[in-house]
Design an enzyme around this catalytic site. Sequence first.
Site, short mmCIF file in Angstrom:
data_model
loop_
_atom_site.label_atom_id
_atom_site.label_comp_id
_atom_site.label_asym_id
_atom_site.label_seq_id
_atom_site.Cartn_x
_atom_site.Cartn_y
_atom_site.Cartn_z
N TRP A 151 34.66 -29.92 31.62
CA TRP A 151 34.55 -31.07 30.74
C TRP A 151 33.15 -31.66 30.66
O TRP A 151 32.89 -32.52 29.82
CB TRP A 151 35.52 -32.18 31.19
CG TRP A 151 35.55 -32.45 32.68
CD1 TRP A 151 36.50 -32.03 33.57
CD2 TRP A 151 34.59 -33.20 33.44
NE1 TRP A 151 36.20 -32.46 34.83
CE2 TRP A 151 35.04 -33.18 34.79
CE3 TRP A 151 33.42 -33.88 33.14
CZ2 TRP A 151 34.34 -33.82 35.82
CZ3 TRP A 151 32.72 -34.51 34.15
CH2 TRP A 151 33.18 -34.49 35.47
N LYS A 175 39.76 -21.81 26.36
CA LYS A 175 40.52 -22.95 26.89
C LYS A 175 39.54 -24.05 27.30
O LYS A 175 38.89 -23.96 28.34
CB LYS A 175 41.38 -22.57 28.10
CG LYS A 175 42.43 -23.68 28.41
CD LYS A 175 42.84 -23.74 29.86
CE LYS A 175 41.94 -24.61 30.67
NZ LYS A 175 42.00 -26.07 30.35
N PRO A 176 39.42 -25.11 26.50
CA PRO A 176 38.57 -26.22 26.90
C PRO A 176 39.27 -27.07 27.95
O PRO A 176 40.49 -26.98 28.15
CB PRO A 176 38.36 -26.99 25.59
CG PRO A 176 39.59 -26.71 24.79
CD PRO A 176 40.02 -25.31 25.17
N GLY A 233 35.32 -25.57 39.03
CA GLY A 233 35.33 -25.76 40.48
C GLY A 233 35.50 -24.46 41.24
O GLY A 233 36.11 -23.50 40.77
N THR A 234 34.97 -24.46 42.47
CA THR A 234 35.00 -23.26 43.29
C THR A 234 36.42 -22.85 43.66
O THR A 234 36.76 -21.66 43.67
CB THR A 234 34.15 -23.46 44.55
OG1 THR A 234 32.79 -23.71 44.15
CG2 THR A 234 34.18 -22.25 45.46
N THR A 236 39.25 -23.30 41.98
CA THR A 236 39.87 -22.64 40.83
C THR A 236 39.24 -21.28 40.59
O THR A 236 39.92 -20.31 40.25
CB THR A 236 39.73 -23.52 39.58
OG1 THR A 236 40.32 -24.80 39.83
CG2 THR A 236 40.43 -22.88 38.39
N GLU A 254 30.99 -19.32 37.10
CA GLU A 254 29.93 -20.31 37.32
C GLU A 254 30.59 -21.52 37.98
O GLU A 254 31.35 -22.25 37.34
CB GLU A 254 29.27 -20.70 36.00
CG GLU A 254 28.12 -21.67 36.18
CD GLU A 254 27.68 -22.31 34.88
OE1 GLU A 254 27.19 -23.46 34.95
OE2 GLU A 254 27.82 -21.67 33.82
N CYS A 288 26.76 -29.35 37.53
CA CYS A 288 26.84 -28.45 38.69
C CYS A 288 25.48 -28.24 39.32
O CYS A 288 25.38 -27.98 40.53
CB CYS A 288 27.45 -27.11 38.28
SG CYS A 288 26.58 -26.28 36.92
N GLU A 389 30.58 -31.22 47.07
CA GLU A 389 30.13 -31.60 45.74
C GLU A 389 30.84 -32.87 45.30
O GLU A 389 32.06 -32.93 45.23
CB GLU A 389 30.41 -30.47 44.74
CG GLU A 389 29.84 -30.73 43.37
CD GLU A 389 30.03 -29.57 42.42
OE1 GLU A 389 29.11 -29.28 41.64
OE2 GLU A 389 31.11 -28.94 42.48
N LYS A 459 26.47 -17.35 46.67
CA LYS A 459 27.46 -17.84 47.64
C LYS A 459 28.66 -18.44 46.88
O LYS A 459 29.16 -17.82 45.93
CB LYS A 459 26.82 -18.81 48.62
CG LYS A 459 25.66 -18.17 49.41
CD LYS A 459 25.17 -19.01 50.57
CE LYS A 459 24.38 -20.21 50.20
NZ LYS A 459 23.73 -20.87 51.34
N GLY A 462 29.16 -19.00 42.65
CA GLY A 462 29.57 -18.18 41.53
C GLY A 462 29.39 -16.69 41.71
O GLY A 462 28.97 -16.21 42.76
#
Length: 494
Positions: A151, A175-176, A233-234, A236, A254, A288, A389, A459, A462
């Site tokens: 988002w 998919k937004p 997010g990492t 997901t 990413e 990010c 984060e 790492k 991504g």
Amino acid sequence: MPHFPTDILIAGQWRRGAGEPLDTVDPATGRVLATLHSASAEEVAEAAEAAAAAAADPAWRDLLPHLRARLLHRIADLTEEAADELSALQTADTGKTLAETRALALSAAGTFRYMAAVLETAEESLTPARGPYLTMSVYEPIGVVGAINPWNSPIASDAQKIAPALAAGNAVLLKPAAWTPLVSLALGRLITRALEEFRLPTALLSVLPGSGRIVGDAVVRHPLVARIGFTGGTGTGRSIAEAAAGKLIPASLELGGKSPTIVRADADVEQALAGVLFGIFSSSGQSCIAGSRLFVARELYDSFVGELVERVRKLRVGPGTDPATQVGPLVHHRHRDAVAAYVDLARAEGARVLCGGSAPQGEQYREGAYYLPTVLDGLPNTSRTCQEEIFGPVLVALPYDDEDDLVRQANDSVYGLACGIWTRDARSAWRLARRIDAGTVWINTYKQFSASTPFSGWKDSGLGTEKGRDAIRAYQRQKSLYWGTSDSPLPWAN
């Protein structure tokens, strides 16, 4: 006031989704902008089947690269022409300033234009033969691509996936994020218009808003989806990587970051102060690559951080529609509360709150998802506040003693997305840039991007690369061709 779309794009058709209702909210006021219905899992399947048919349609499958490039140029033109509308939509949906969202819309147009140029000049190769044959390496589309975006900068993220995927000859299911679907739908309308002008199948693009739990999962797991591009997010990202591995399909991820920004003792202080402020507080820290860990040489630490705090206190917080605003609201009240909870955690860990640390006071802020730009110190790099984060306007300042101490602390993170270095010493900058674990390093600048320069995370930040000349190839499959040149039969049966 922009028009807020409520229909979604399914298999080339604009219609009301059959999934759960989805409110999009103005984070500056808390007002519901529009209520649309997300896609259902069945509609994702419909879109995937139509996308596969569109990708195989001779009108698209056999379209020569320079003609696909013309399509991308047309999309770029339409995006530029609609930049003001796209900017207003994204500001309404995300809270970002109009200056930033206009720049993002123009960046998206530039991405389509750059990919068109790469497509025009991309070459396949004649490889050295090692026998009585001619050998060639060629590239072909993958088919149906699933693109799942966050988002925080939707239109730029959309272009980074859609442009190379279409350039490569694929169809795309986009998919937004559920919180910010409006500008993605508007971009979808522009792309659909371009496809119609070129008499190409409109099912080459579907825009499918909804939750990750339903829509995202359906996109990732559908058997016709042959590649995934994900930004988010990492956690997901790990789940998507597992699903992709189970299907034996490629995925680019990413993911998150906790990027260090480094101020050496010999830095141009004025330049560094401006860069650090921009690196963490632009986009309200919702980036990010935000420079959220500030490492300052110990001999400079007190004076630098003191001046930084004074400047942070002067940053103008307000709605993105106000030209004077520097720090807009966070994207959603739930996200604002999550950022506030991290600052509470920092206090519990022993942090000093040098400025900020709360929502702003005043009637103009009462209904919005605002949070003051915040600077913390007094924490070790091992604290959760320094390791996790936060994705908001929160900066943690830490001193360092020497280069080895700096590199040890900067690299002591599960993330490896970006880094900023402020120094007058080119040799030191080169040495540090090579020692830091990050996919992107900025030297005496920050948060600058180019469609021509690859972007990747190391790492937990991504997997794979976006942008650059190779971006199109990432959405294609490589095929080798052998052309026999001998008049003699193969000798094995003789």
